[in-house]
Motif scaffolding. Sequence first.
Motif, PDB file in Angstrom:
ATOM      1  N   ALA A 252      -2.384  -5.901  -3.248  1.00 20.24           N
ATOM      2  CA  ALA A 252      -2.230  -4.457  -3.129  1.00 20.24           C
ATOM      3  C   ALA A 252      -3.608  -3.840  -2.986  1.00 20.24           C
ATOM      4  O   ALA A 252      -4.573  -4.292  -3.608  1.00 20.24           O
ATOM      5  CB  ALA A 252      -1.520  -3.899  -4.361  1.00 20.24           C
ATOM      6  N   VAL A 253      -3.689  -2.813  -2.136  1.00 20.71           N
ATOM      7  CA  VAL A 253      -4.969  -2.157  -1.866  1.00 20.71           C
ATOM      8  C   VAL A 253      -4.921  -0.745  -2.452  1.00 20.71           C
ATOM      9  O   VAL A 253      -3.968  -0.005  -2.217  1.00 20.71           O
ATOM     10  CB  VAL A 253      -5.237  -2.095  -0.340  1.00 20.71           C
ATOM     11  CG1 VAL A 253      -6.564  -1.411  -0.054  1.00 20.71           C
ATOM     12  CG2 VAL A 253      -5.226  -3.502   0.249  1.00 20.71           C
TER      13      VAL A 253
ATOM     14  N   GLU B 235       5.238   1.278  -8.669  1.00 21.08           N
ATOM     15  CA  GLU B 235       6.126   0.622  -7.703  1.00 21.08           C
ATOM     16  C   GLU B 235       5.394  -0.487  -6.937  1.00 21.08           C
ATOM     17  O   GLU B 235       5.994  -1.491  -6.550  1.00 21.08           O
ATOM     18  CB  GLU B 235       6.699   1.645  -6.715  1.00 21.08           C
ATOM     19  CG  GLU B 235       7.779   2.546  -7.318  1.00 21.08           C
ATOM     20  CD  GLU B 235       7.229   3.737  -8.091  1.00 21.08           C
ATOM     21  OE1 GLU B 235       5.985   3.856  -8.227  1.00 21.08           O
ATOM     22  OE2 GLU B 235       8.043   4.554  -8.576  1.00 21.08           O
ATOM     23  N   ILE B 236       4.101  -0.285  -6.722  1.00 19.88           N
ATOM     24  CA  ILE B 236       3.324  -1.305  -6.001  1.00 19.88           C
ATOM     25  C   ILE B 236       3.145  -2.536  -6.885  1.00 19.88           C
ATOM     26  O   ILE B 236       3.272  -3.678  -6.427  1.00 19.88           O
ATOM     27  CB  ILE B 236       1.974  -0.715  -5.526  1.00 19.88           C
ATOM     28  CG1 ILE B 236       2.246   0.395  -4.497  1.00 19.88           C
ATOM     29  CG2 ILE B 236       1.092  -1.803  -4.920  1.00 19.88           C
ATOM     30  CD1 ILE B 236       1.016   1.109  -3.985  1.00 19.88           C
TER      31      ILE B 236
ATOM     32  N   THR C  19       0.833  -1.201   0.000  1.00 13.86           N
ATOM     33  CA  THR C  19       0.000   0.000   0.000  1.00 13.86           C
ATOM     34  C   THR C  19       0.867   1.250   0.000  1.00 13.86           C
ATOM     35  O   THR C  19       2.030   1.207   0.420  1.00 13.86           O
ATOM     36  CB  THR C  19      -0.913   0.036   1.248  1.00 13.86           C
ATOM     37  OG1 THR C  19      -1.651   1.278   1.256  1.00 13.86           O
ATOM     38  CG2 THR C  19      -0.111  -0.020   2.543  1.00 13.86           C
ATOM     39  N   ARG C  20       0.297   2.332  -0.454  1.00 20.46           N
ATOM     40  CA  ARG C  20       0.944   3.629  -0.268  1.00 20.46           C
ATOM     41  C   ARG C  20       0.861   3.990   1.217  1.00 20.46           C
ATOM     42  O   ARG C  20       0.125   3.368   1.977  1.00 20.46           O
ATOM     43  CB  ARG C  20       0.241   4.689  -1.107  1.00 20.46           C
ATOM     44  CG  ARG C  20       0.407   4.456  -2.603  1.00 20.46           C
ATOM     45  CD  ARG C  20      -0.449   5.417  -3.396  1.00 20.46           C
ATOM     46  NE  ARG C  20      -0.182   6.782  -3.002  1.00 20.46           N
ATOM     47  CZ  ARG C  20      -1.081   7.761  -3.031  1.00 20.46           C
ATOM     48  NH1 ARG C  20      -2.297   7.539  -3.446  1.00 20.46           N
ATOM     49  NH2 ARG C  20      -0.741   8.977  -2.653  1.00 20.46           N
TER      50      ARG C  20
ATOM     51  N   LYS D  13       6.603   3.475  -1.293  1.00 19.85           N
ATOM     52  CA  LYS D  13       6.571   4.865  -1.774  1.00 19.85           C
ATOM     53  C   LYS D  13       6.480   4.852  -3.296  1.00 19.85           C
ATOM     54  O   LYS D  13       7.215   4.131  -3.959  1.00 19.85           O
ATOM     55  CB  LYS D  13       7.866   5.579  -1.333  1.00 19.85           C
ATOM     56  CG  LYS D  13       7.678   7.059  -1.168  1.00 19.85           C
ATOM     57  CD  LYS D  13       8.950   7.749  -0.688  1.00 19.85           C
ATOM     58  CE  LYS D  13       8.661   9.182  -0.339  1.00 19.85           C
ATOM     59  NZ  LYS D  13       8.210   9.381   1.033  1.00 19.85           N
ATOM     60  N   THR D  14       5.567   5.644  -3.854  1.00 20.00           N
ATOM     61  CA  THR D  14       5.406   5.671  -5.306  1.00 20.00           C
ATOM     62  C   THR D  14       5.868   7.008  -5.862  1.00 20.00           C
ATOM     63  O   THR D  14       5.977   7.993  -5.131  1.00 20.00           O
ATOM     64  CB  THR D  14       3.936   5.447  -5.711  1.00 20.00           C
ATOM     65  OG1 THR D  14       3.177   6.594  -5.326  1.00 20.00           O
ATOM     66  CG2 THR D  14       3.352   4.209  -5.060  1.00 20.00           C
ATOM     67  N   THR D  15       6.126   7.025  -7.173  1.00 19.78           N
ATOM     68  CA  THR D  15       6.538   8.259  -7.839  1.00 19.78           C
ATOM     69  C   THR D  15       5.516   9.373  -7.579  1.00 19.78           C
ATOM     70  O   THR D  15       5.864  10.522  -7.360  1.00 19.78           O
ATOM     71  CB  THR D  15       6.659   8.025  -9.350  1.00 19.78           C
ATOM     72  OG1 THR D  15       7.473   6.868  -9.543  1.00 19.78           O
ATOM     73  CG2 THR D  15       7.298   9.197 -10.054  1.00 19.78           C
TER      74      THR D  15
END
Length: 309
Positions: free
Chosen positions: A80-81, A67-68, A10-11, A44-46
């Motif tokens: 992934a949520v 990234e997830i 998750t983020r 962590k995503t872009t």
Amino acid sequence: MPAPLLRIGTRGSPLALWQANTVRDGLVAALGGDPDTVEIVVIKTTGDVIQDRPLSEAGGKGLFVKEIDEALLGGRVDLAVHSAKDLPTDLAEGTGLAAVLPRADVRDALIGGSAATLDALPQGAVVGTASLRRGALVRRRRPDLKVVPFRGNVQTRLDKLSAGMVDATLLALAGLSRLGLAAHATEILPEDDFPPALGQGAVAVTARVGDERTREALGGLDCVATAAALACERAFLKILDGSCRTPIAGLARVEGDALAFRGLVLSEDGARTVEGEIRGGATDAERLGAEAGRDVRARTPADLLAAFG
Ligand SMILES: NCc1[nH]cc(CCC(=O)O)c1CC(=O)O
């Protein structure tokens, strides 16, 4: 300590964590009640890193999932949520929807500083939103208002509003409620004249295609009615969404076996809209959404579609 049975990617935003925790609680219960069986992994995503420009310019929705998806495909997480409305129409190869949680309130809320409602905002007041859809819907009703880009997570936006940077902002009631912040809403906008984003209010869980262990564990969390609504809305979006540059809204309602969908495309200034409606069986959700999408696309003037680039 034994390794957890399932890892959730998750983020790290408070909203994302609330959603991931909800899925974890459901999974723990489904797997027998031991909290150590499910672990949350924050990725962590872009999209979380870019702060200086609108995401629709930087590359759009995919920025929050790349990234997830890599963690999912690489086996570092098993599921992934996501907020369903943030999921790109094409999911990464090798991943697919595995469950959709029961939908929350689909409506947008106005959070007014200087006035409580859209109609009560003074002439020329400034509304902050990064959403093309919300911007177009605001201008449709109040062409005199000034819409400015506004980013950050839910709490950041509320803080910017309190600091007086804008006169009002708009947020999904679902997100505010999940964070215990619904009391900040000063007006709830009816979905008929302020239709939500496709997928708004729904939480979607993705998993690797063929990972039956994870998919089976998630089976009990899936809400069939919400999954059908989402399938319809995503099919509509897929037909119309060449980029993130065109305001698109719509909502599918599922009651028992029946599905009713209404979707629209707007010009950025909200002055023009092309709308489509369709009804049918909930089991035909995807086909109905695609049909509504083709119908709307066929009637949409070329200059609106020019934004598709
Ligand atoms: N784009 C961010 C985002 N993704 C999902 C939600 C709200 C929760 C939901 O719609 O399920 C929000 C915040 C907002 O739009 O106010």
